[in-house]
Scaffold this motif. Structure first.
Motif, short mmCIF file in Angstrom:
data_model
loop_
_atom_site.label_atom_id
_atom_site.label_comp_id
_atom_site.label_asym_id
_atom_site.label_seq_id
_atom_site.Cartn_x
_atom_site.Cartn_y
_atom_site.Cartn_z
N TYR A 42 10.11 -0.39 12.07
CA TYR A 42 9.74 0.61 11.07
C TYR A 42 8.23 0.69 10.88
O TYR A 42 7.65 1.77 10.79
CB TYR A 42 10.43 0.28 9.74
N LEU A 43 7.57 -0.45 10.81
CA LEU A 43 6.14 -0.48 10.51
C LEU A 43 5.25 -0.09 11.68
O LEU A 43 4.12 0.36 11.48
CB LEU A 43 5.74 -1.87 10.02
N ALA A 44 5.73 -0.24 12.91
CA ALA A 44 4.90 0.01 14.09
C ALA A 44 4.26 1.40 14.02
O ALA A 44 4.92 2.38 13.68
CB ALA A 44 5.73 -0.13 15.36
N GLY A 45 2.95 1.46 14.31
CA GLY A 45 2.24 2.72 14.32
C GLY A 45 1.11 2.74 13.30
O GLY A 45 0.67 1.70 12.81
N SER A 46 0.65 3.93 12.98
CA SER A 46 -0.49 4.12 12.08
C SER A 46 -0.03 4.70 10.74
O SER A 46 0.84 5.57 10.72
CB SER A 46 -1.51 5.07 12.71
N TRP A 47 -0.68 4.24 9.69
CA TRP A 47 -0.35 4.66 8.33
C TRP A 47 -1.63 5.01 7.57
O TRP A 47 -2.63 4.30 7.66
CB TRP A 47 0.36 3.52 7.58
N ARG A 48 -1.60 6.09 6.81
CA ARG A 48 -2.66 6.42 5.88
C ARG A 48 -2.41 5.60 4.61
O ARG A 48 -1.26 5.48 4.15
CB ARG A 48 -2.62 7.92 5.57
N VAL A 49 -3.47 5.00 4.06
CA VAL A 49 -3.34 4.07 2.95
C VAL A 49 -4.17 4.54 1.76
O VAL A 49 -5.33 4.90 1.92
CB VAL A 49 -3.82 2.65 3.36
N GLU A 50 -3.56 4.51 0.58
CA GLU A 50 -4.26 4.75 -0.68
C GLU A 50 -3.84 3.65 -1.64
O GLU A 50 -2.66 3.49 -1.92
CB GLU A 50 -3.92 6.13 -1.25
N ARG A 51 -4.84 2.90 -2.14
CA ARG A 51 -4.56 1.77 -3.03
C ARG A 51 -5.36 1.91 -4.32
O ARG A 51 -6.57 2.12 -4.28
CB ARG A 51 -4.93 0.46 -2.33
N GLU A 52 -4.68 1.75 -5.43
CA GLU A 52 -5.34 1.69 -6.74
C GLU A 52 -5.35 0.24 -7.19
O GLU A 52 -4.34 -0.45 -7.09
CB GLU A 52 -4.60 2.53 -7.76
N VAL A 53 -6.50 -0.21 -7.66
CA VAL A 53 -6.65 -1.58 -8.15
C VAL A 53 -7.06 -1.50 -9.61
O VAL A 53 -8.04 -0.83 -9.96
CB VAL A 53 -7.72 -2.35 -7.34
N LYS A 54 -6.28 -2.16 -10.46
CA LYS A 54 -6.59 -2.17 -11.90
C LYS A 54 -6.72 -3.61 -12.37
O LYS A 54 -5.83 -4.42 -12.14
CB LYS A 54 -5.48 -1.47 -12.69
N ASP A 55 -7.84 -3.88 -13.03
CA ASP A 55 -8.05 -5.17 -13.68
C ASP A 55 -7.58 -5.01 -15.12
O ASP A 55 -8.25 -4.34 -15.91
CB ASP A 55 -9.52 -5.56 -13.60
N LEU A 56 -6.43 -5.57 -15.44
CA LEU A 56 -5.86 -5.38 -16.77
C LEU A 56 -6.66 -6.07 -17.86
O LEU A 56 -6.62 -5.64 -19.02
CB LEU A 56 -4.41 -5.85 -16.77
#
Length: 168
Positions: free
Chosen positions: A17-31
């Motif tokens: 399933y994971l093999a290949g390329s993926w576009r990534v968007e990550r939000e990081v929140k310091d609570l």
């Protein structure tokens, strides 16, 4: 993330399933402080260079923390897990990170790191979209990292227009 039936999408073979390329968007929140950041980039899951079973995970892009952008990257190994269709995730230096079993479409993994605990929830929406949410807690950290992955589909090359000379 759930499919149209209200269920997570099961994945029989996580490495396939994971093999290949993926576009990534990550939000990081310091609570604790209210600070926030965002990573955008790509993750490529490619065969291991030594030809062994598993995938090399290479992520690269830009991380903007409170208005200051900087390049960011990481490398992981996704190796076959203890059960068919699962994975054992390792850091680039070979240390264990967590296991990954998406046979139900959802998995929760823990990773103790010194005095902090990383708890990740992995969910699969469909063949081209999945998400991780890491909650990091301890004396030094109080973070939530939410990452959405979208498969990068390579368009088939357009066929060459036929010339009038190509006609029978």
């Amino acid at each position: 993330m759930r499919d149209g039936t209200g269920e997570f999408r099961p994945v029989a073979d996580v490495l396939g399933y994971l093999a290949g390329s993926w576009r990534v968007e990550r939000e990081v929140k310091d609570l604790a402080s209210g600070a926030a950041g965002r990573f955008t980039g790509t993750t490529v899951f490619s065969p291991l260079e030594d030809g062994g079973d598993g995938l090399l995970h290479q992520e690269s892009g830009m991380f903007d923390w409170q208005g200051t952008p900087r390049p960011a990257e990481r490398t992981l190994w996704f190796l076959p897990g203890e059960r068919p269709g699962t994975a054992a995730v390792r850091f680039a230096d070979g240390r264990p990170f967590h296991d990954l079993d998406l046979t139900t479409g959802r998995h929760v993994a823990d990773h103790p790191c010194v005095a902090d605990l990383y708890r990740g929830e992995f969910t699969v929406r469909d063949a081209d979209h999945w998400r991780t949410v890491w909650r990091v807690g301890g004396p030094a950290k109080d973070l939530v990292l939410t990452t959405d992955y979208a498969r990068v589909r390579i368009a088939a090359p357009a066929s060459r227009p036929r010339s009038p000379r190509d006609r029978p």
